[in-house]
Design a protein around this motif. Structure first.
Motif, PDB file in Angstrom:
ATOM      1  N   TYR A  35       0.919  -1.216   0.088  1.00 28.62           N
ATOM      2  CA  TYR A  35       0.083   0.192  -0.114  1.00 28.62           C
ATOM      3  C   TYR A  35       0.660   1.231  -0.089  1.00 28.62           C
ATOM      4  CZ  TYR A  35      -3.987  -3.112   1.265  1.00 28.62           C
ATOM      5  OH  TYR A  35      -4.843  -4.067   1.345  1.00 28.62           O
ATOM      6  N   GLN A  37       0.662   5.426   1.159  1.00 29.57           N
ATOM      7  CA  GLN A  37      -0.066   6.545   1.657  1.00 29.57           C
ATOM      8  C   GLN A  37       0.699   7.692   1.436  1.00 29.57           C
ATOM      9  OE1 GLN A  37      -0.422   6.035   5.812  1.00 29.57           O
ATOM     10  NE2 GLN A  37      -2.109   7.315   6.103  1.00 29.57           N
ATOM     11  N   GLY A  41      -2.975  11.628   3.418  1.00 29.31           N
ATOM     12  CA  GLY A  41      -3.943  10.546   2.631  1.00 29.31           C
ATOM     13  C   GLY A  41      -4.336   9.376   3.652  1.00 29.31           C
ATOM     14  N   HIS A  42      -4.871   8.591   2.753  1.00 29.50           N
ATOM     15  CA  HIS A  42      -5.136   7.224   3.381  1.00 29.50           C
ATOM     16  C   HIS A  42      -4.446   6.231   2.529  1.00 29.50           C
ATOM     17  CE1 HIS A  42      -8.488   8.095   0.363  1.00 29.50           C
ATOM     18  NE2 HIS A  42      -8.106   6.666   0.080  1.00 29.50           N
ATOM     19  N   PRO A  43      -4.283   4.997   3.121  1.00 33.19           N
ATOM     20  CA  PRO A  43      -3.293   4.048   2.452  1.00 33.19           C
ATOM     21  C   PRO A  43      -4.336   3.436   1.219  1.00 33.19           C
ATOM     22  CG  PRO A  43      -3.337   3.662   4.723  1.00 33.19           C
ATOM     23  CD  PRO A  43      -4.277   4.535   4.748  1.00 33.19           C
ATOM     24  N   PHE A  45      -4.135   0.741  -1.941  1.00 29.90           N
ATOM     25  CA  PHE A  45      -3.532  -1.025  -2.362  1.00 29.90           C
ATOM     26  C   PHE A  45      -2.977  -0.653  -3.658  1.00 29.90           C
ATOM     27  CE2 PHE A  45      -3.661  -5.387  -2.697  1.00 29.90           C
ATOM     28  CZ  PHE A  45      -3.729  -5.539  -4.238  1.00 29.90           C
ATOM     29  N   PHE A  88       3.881   0.773   2.774  1.00 30.00           N
ATOM     30  CA  PHE A  88       3.409  -0.390   3.875  1.00 30.00           C
ATOM     31  C   PHE A  88       3.295  -1.606   3.086  1.00 30.00           C
ATOM     32  CE2 PHE A  88       2.408   2.064   7.525  1.00 30.00           C
ATOM     33  CZ  PHE A  88       2.012   3.373   7.105  1.00 30.00           C
ATOM     34  N   TRP A 101       1.081  -6.033   9.728  1.00 28.87           N
ATOM     35  CA  TRP A 101       1.572  -4.959   8.630  1.00 28.87           C
ATOM     36  C   TRP A 101       2.988  -4.735   9.338  1.00 28.87           C
ATOM     37  CZ3 TRP A 101      -1.300  -1.679   5.299  1.00 28.87           C
ATOM     38  CH2 TRP A 101      -2.450  -1.762   5.022  1.00 28.87           C
ATOM     39  N   ALA A 103       5.762  -1.532   9.510  1.00 30.75           N
ATOM     40  CA  ALA A 103       5.805  -0.321  10.008  1.00 30.75           C
ATOM     41  C   ALA A 103       5.889   0.690   8.992  1.00 30.75           C
ATOM     42  CB  ALA A 103       6.803  -0.081  11.027  1.00 30.75           C
TER      43      ALA A 103
ATOM     44  N   GLY B  42       2.937   3.329  12.286  1.00 29.18           N
ATOM     45  CA  GLY B  42       2.318   2.658  11.379  1.00 29.18           C
ATOM     46  C   GLY B  42       0.830   2.507  11.577  1.00 29.18           C
ATOM     47  N   LEU B  90      -8.953   4.814  11.021  1.00 25.63           N
ATOM     48  CA  LEU B  90      -8.925   4.316   9.549  1.00 25.63           C
ATOM     49  C   LEU B  90     -10.004   3.089   9.570  1.00 25.63           C
ATOM     50  CD1 LEU B  90      -5.326   4.976   8.163  1.00 25.63           C
ATOM     51  CD2 LEU B  90      -7.680   6.336   7.481  1.00 25.63           C
ATOM     52  N   GLU B 104      -7.893  -7.224  -0.944  1.00 26.89           N
ATOM     53  CA  GLU B 104      -7.441  -5.950  -0.990  1.00 26.89           C
ATOM     54  C   GLU B 104      -8.390  -5.047  -0.183  1.00 26.89           C
ATOM     55  OE1 GLU B 104      -7.840  -4.477  -4.881  1.00 26.89           O
ATOM     56  OE2 GLU B 104      -7.885  -2.358  -4.534  1.00 26.89           O
ATOM     57  N   LEU B 105      -7.533  -4.282   0.747  1.00 29.02           N
ATOM     58  CA  LEU B 105      -8.241  -3.341   1.332  1.00 29.02           C
ATOM     59  C   LEU B 105      -8.817  -1.979   0.838  1.00 29.02           C
ATOM     60  CD1 LEU B 105      -6.667  -3.697   4.752  1.00 29.02           C
ATOM     61  CD2 LEU B 105      -8.667  -4.851   4.206  1.00 29.02           C
ATOM     62  N   PHE B 107      -9.377   1.671   1.885  1.00 27.34           N
ATOM     63  CA  PHE B 107      -9.591   2.512   2.913  1.00 27.34           C
ATOM     64  C   PHE B 107     -10.507   3.881   2.843  1.00 27.34           C
ATOM     65  CE2 PHE B 107      -6.513   1.128   6.027  1.00 27.34           C
ATOM     66  CZ  PHE B 107      -5.752   0.027   5.351  1.00 27.34           C
ATOM     67  N   GLY B 108     -11.083   4.260   3.919  1.00 26.64           N
ATOM     68  CA  GLY B 108     -11.852   5.559   3.915  1.00 26.64           C
ATOM     69  C   GLY B 108     -10.692   6.570   4.259  1.00 26.64           C
ATOM     70  N   GLU B 109     -11.277   7.854   4.252  1.00 29.48           N
ATOM     71  CA  GLU B 109     -10.546   9.070   4.520  1.00 29.48           C
ATOM     72  C   GLU B 109      -9.824   9.135   6.109  1.00 29.48           C
ATOM     73  OE1 GLU B 109     -10.661  10.456   0.873  1.00 29.48           O
ATOM     74  OE2 GLU B 109      -9.219  11.042   2.111  1.00 29.48           O
TER      75      GLU B 109
END
Lengths: 111, 116
Positions: A35, A37, A41-43, A45, A88, A101, A103, B42, B90, B104-105, B107-109
């Motif tokens: 992933y 990020q 923002g957000h991660p 894929f 990640f 996950w 780090a 993380g 998240l 596959e994940l 994610f939201g904001e």
């Protein structure tokens, strides 16, 4: 704590240089996901690898899954400013639904 | 197709209060996972729900709880807030089959919680 070790924690590169991040697990993984990020923002894929020794490419990004399915790497060739962010890795152990996950490795482009 | 929606996006609470965060997954996704992310840290796994059942739980105190509804929407609750609970929470949804690993994940904001 983290059961997938990811190194380095940070990497500073000049634009145009290459970047690599590594993930190592003490146990066999059934798959590995990557992933990205972006700052603030957000991660998101990027890819999933499943097979032993698998190599996948996405333009300048190359992903590898080790023969023993315990390690993986992401290599970016000729970094660009759009590559900035934290990368990640995450994997499933064979007998568990939970994603484990790393780090993360923060890619920083030197001005 | 709408993405993962988290509400509220930002909130400020004081120590001792409790908070409820909401997550609406992508239509058709039955798995919802929650993560805590603090600056420089993380992704710390909180829990995962699949078809209204908690499948996995991370190493967080009992003050952190969650649930999933029949429409796959999920909520997480943090009671007796502490300063250290300030973080980005998240939510991620996944198209997962019963008995299968999380795919596959998406994610939201995130919901950014500040505890004063």
């Amino acid at each position: 704590g983290q059961q997938v070790m990811q190194i380095p924690q940070y990497q500073h590169v000049q634009e145009g240089e290459d970047f690599t991040t590594y993930c190592n697990s003490s146990t066999t993984l059934s798959n590995i996901q990557w992933y990205k990020q972006r700052p603030g923002g957000h991660p998101v894929f990027l890819i999933q690898l499943v097979k032993s020794g698998e190599v996948k490419k996405q333009k300048r990004l190359t992903f590898q899954f080790g023969e023993a399915k315990k390690n993986s790497s992401l290599h970016i060739t000729a970094t660009q400013t759009t590559d900035v962010g934290t990368y990640f890795c995450a994997g499933h152990k064979n007998s568990n639904y939970q994603l484990i996950w790393g780090a993360g490795t923060k890619l920083i482009i030197k001005p | 197709k709408a993405g993962v929606t988290q509400t509220p996006r930002y909130l400020i609470k004081t120590r001792g209060q409790q908070v409820t965060l909401s997550c609406s997954p992508i239509s058709g996704h039955r798995s919802v996972s929650w993560y805590q992310q603090t600056p420089g840290q993380g992704l710390q796994f909180l829990f995962e729900y699949f078809s209204e059942t908690q499948r996995n739980k991370g190493n967080f105190p009992g003050r952190f709880s969650g649930r999933q509804f029949s429409n796959s929407r999920s909520e997480m609750n943090v009671s007796t807030l502490e300063l250290g609970d300030s973080a980005l929470y998240l939510c991620a949804s996944s198209l997962t089959i019963a008995g299968g690993n999380t795919g596959e994940l998406f994610f939201g904001e995130g919901s950014r919680l500040t505890v004063l």
